[in-house]
Write an enzyme that holds these catalytic residues in place. Structure first.
Site, short mmCIF file in Angstrom:
data_model
loop_
_atom_site.label_atom_id
_atom_site.label_comp_id
_atom_site.label_asym_id
_atom_site.label_seq_id
_atom_site.Cartn_x
_atom_site.Cartn_y
_atom_site.Cartn_z
N ASP A 282 48.53 86.19 10.99
CA ASP A 282 47.23 85.66 10.57
C ASP A 282 46.43 85.08 11.74
O ASP A 282 45.28 84.67 11.58
CB ASP A 282 47.37 84.62 9.44
CG ASP A 282 48.43 83.58 9.72
OD1 ASP A 282 49.09 83.66 10.77
OD2 ASP A 282 48.61 82.66 8.90
N ASP B 26 51.03 84.34 20.70
CA ASP B 26 50.88 83.33 19.65
C ASP B 26 49.77 83.65 18.63
O ASP B 26 50.05 84.09 17.53
CB ASP B 26 50.68 81.95 20.29
CG ASP B 26 51.03 80.79 19.36
OD1 ASP B 26 51.61 81.03 18.29
OD2 ASP B 26 50.76 79.64 19.73
N ASP B 27 48.51 83.41 19.00
CA ASP B 27 47.37 83.64 18.08
C ASP B 27 46.21 84.28 18.84
O ASP B 27 45.20 83.63 19.11
CB ASP B 27 46.90 82.32 17.45
CG ASP B 27 47.96 81.70 16.56
OD1 ASP B 27 48.10 82.15 15.42
OD2 ASP B 27 48.65 80.78 17.02
N GLU C 207 56.31 71.71 20.78
CA GLU C 207 55.03 72.27 21.24
C GLU C 207 54.11 71.10 21.56
O GLU C 207 53.75 70.86 22.70
CB GLU C 207 54.44 73.18 20.16
CG GLU C 207 53.08 73.75 20.52
CD GLU C 207 52.48 74.63 19.43
OE1 GLU C 207 51.48 75.31 19.73
OE2 GLU C 207 52.98 74.63 18.29
N GLY D 192 53.45 75.28 11.40
CA GLY D 192 52.51 74.27 10.91
C GLY D 192 52.48 73.05 11.82
O GLY D 192 52.89 73.12 12.98
N HIS E 89 56.92 85.92 19.59
CA HIS E 89 56.22 84.80 18.94
C HIS E 89 54.73 85.12 18.83
O HIS E 89 53.94 84.82 19.73
CB HIS E 89 56.43 83.50 19.74
CG HIS E 89 55.94 82.27 19.01
ND1 HIS E 89 56.79 81.25 18.61
CD2 HIS E 89 54.70 81.89 18.61
CE1 HIS E 89 56.08 80.31 17.99
NE2 HIS E 89 54.80 80.68 17.99
N HIS F 1 51.65 85.32 15.55
CA HIS F 1 51.35 85.11 14.12
C HIS F 1 50.42 86.21 13.62
O HIS F 1 49.35 86.43 14.19
CB HIS F 1 50.66 83.75 13.92
CG HIS F 1 51.55 82.59 14.22
ND1 HIS F 1 52.23 81.90 13.23
CD2 HIS F 1 51.89 81.98 15.40
CE1 HIS F 1 52.94 80.91 13.79
NE2 HIS F 1 52.75 80.95 15.10
N HIS G 137 59.34 76.24 15.18
CA HIS G 137 58.34 75.67 16.08
C HIS G 137 58.75 74.23 16.36
O HIS G 137 58.83 73.42 15.43
CB HIS G 137 56.96 75.62 15.42
CG HIS G 137 56.24 76.92 15.35
ND1 HIS G 137 56.65 77.97 14.56
CD2 HIS G 137 55.11 77.34 15.99
CE1 HIS G 137 55.79 78.97 14.71
NE2 HIS G 137 54.85 78.62 15.56
#
Length: 352
Positions: A19, A295-296, A217, A184, A15, A17, A214
């Site tokens: 971007d 994640d990010d 969360e 999102g 998991h 992303h 997702h």
């Protein structure tokens, strides 16, 4: 001196992303090259504005993307490069297999309505975005010697994009693309039930495309139930709030549902209240099927080791549990069975 990794063995990450995993240097480079205004003109300055040190709400976190995505979206060279650099980043972190996810539409500027990030219309379609990411990932695999696959994201607020996401999953199936996701803002009321998403997920089931969503969360256990029962997801992205519904949680435990856990992310997005015991502790105690993921990392100023350090130091996770959860991650990956078997054999050998 660099910190010794909390788990200094091969890891599997499911998991993360694309971007949310871009190098600040690359953002600055394309901002300058393309004449796009950025909120800072140094790596440090950019990292401080995009990055987070203390919790924000999920919508505030999502707003971070507005700062830098215009520098990358719509640019063929930039998109291929961020995919290639992503593989390098993960190889350095000791990840041997990773599934990276992104929305093709959010990187496009043609045949996408609305055009994201206030871009002018161009000629880069979502289809070509996937092709470019595939090229970057495959070149990265060759250069850095790890295995990478991709997951294409539907976006909760844009159900009209979802049918095309399914078509792209089919077109590029096994050309790095292995699954579909729904990402999102899950606080959008009823978004799991929007017909565009439901039909795309029904199509994925019919066409043998793997599925993750997702859910739970910041949303309730009910969103997890919808993901499982309506969208027929095979894995749950995050899923922390599942434990608020004992019956649902126990059912998913029995079904060996995989939870893609992102501990550091859950702290910074406010998905987890630090005054409470983290759901991942319950997952560990119940020997549930879950993975640890970054994640990010651009926004969370992290690597996957940040997540391992957090649960080791603050939640008493052991080397044995790290081995177990990575084997579960490999088993729950969206690789074909023969490749999954190879990955598992490698982990068993390295973990002896």
């Amino acid at each position: 001196m660099a910190q010794t990794p909390a788990f200094n063995k091969p890891k599997v990450e499911l998991h993360v992303h694309l971007d949310g995993a871009i190098k600040p240097e690359t953002i600055l480079y394309y901002g300058k090259k393309r004449g796009i205004d950025l909120p800072a003109d140094t790596v440090e300055g950019l990292r401080n504005i995009i990055g987070m040190d203390k919790p924000l709400s999920l919508p505030d976190f999502l707003a971070k993307f507005d700062y830098y995505m215009p520098a990358i979206a719509g640019c063929r060279e930039a998109i291929k490069r961020i995919a290639y650099e992503f593989v390098e980043m993960k190889a350095k972190e000791g990840v041997v297999y990773v599934e990276v996810r992104y929305s093709p539409h959010l990187l496009a500027n043609s045949k996408v309505d609305p055009i994201p990030w206030n871009q002018a219309e161009g000629d880069l379609t979502p289809d070509e975005v996937v092709d470019l990411v595939n090229q970057g990932l495959q070149e990265g695999e060759q250069a850095f010697g790890i295995k990478v696959r991709s997951i294409l994201c539907c976006m909760r607020h844009q159900p009209s994009w979802s049918p095309e996401v399914l078509e792209l999953c089919k077109k590029y199936h096994q050309k790095t693309v292995v699954a579909m996701d729904l990402a999102g803002d899950e606080t959008i009321e009823g978004s799991s039930l929007f017909p565009g998403h439901v039909e795309a997920y029904e199509g994925a089931v019919k066409d043998g495309i793997h599925r993750t969503v997702h859910a739970g969360e910041v949303g309730s256990a009910e969103v997890v139930r919808e993901a499982v029962d309506i969208l027929k997801t095979e894995r749950v992205g995050h899923g922390y709030h599942t434990i608020e519904d004992e019956a649902l949680y126990n059912r998913l435990l029995k079904e060996n549902m995989h939870f893609e856990v992102c501990p550091w992310s859950s702290y910074l997005t406010g998905a987890w209240n630090p005054k409470t015991t983290h759901a991942v502790v319950r997952f560990k105690d119940d020997q549930a099927n879950y993975s640890l993921n970054s994640d990010d990392p651009l926004i969370f100023k992290s690597t996957v080791d940040t997540d391992y350090q957090m649960v080791k130091k603050d939640m008493g996770f052991t080397e044995e549990e790290f081995k177990r959860l990575n084997i579960n991650a490999a088993k729950s990956s969206f690789l074909p069975e023969d490749e999954k078997k190879e990955l598992l054999e490698r982990l068993y050998k390295e973990y002896q």
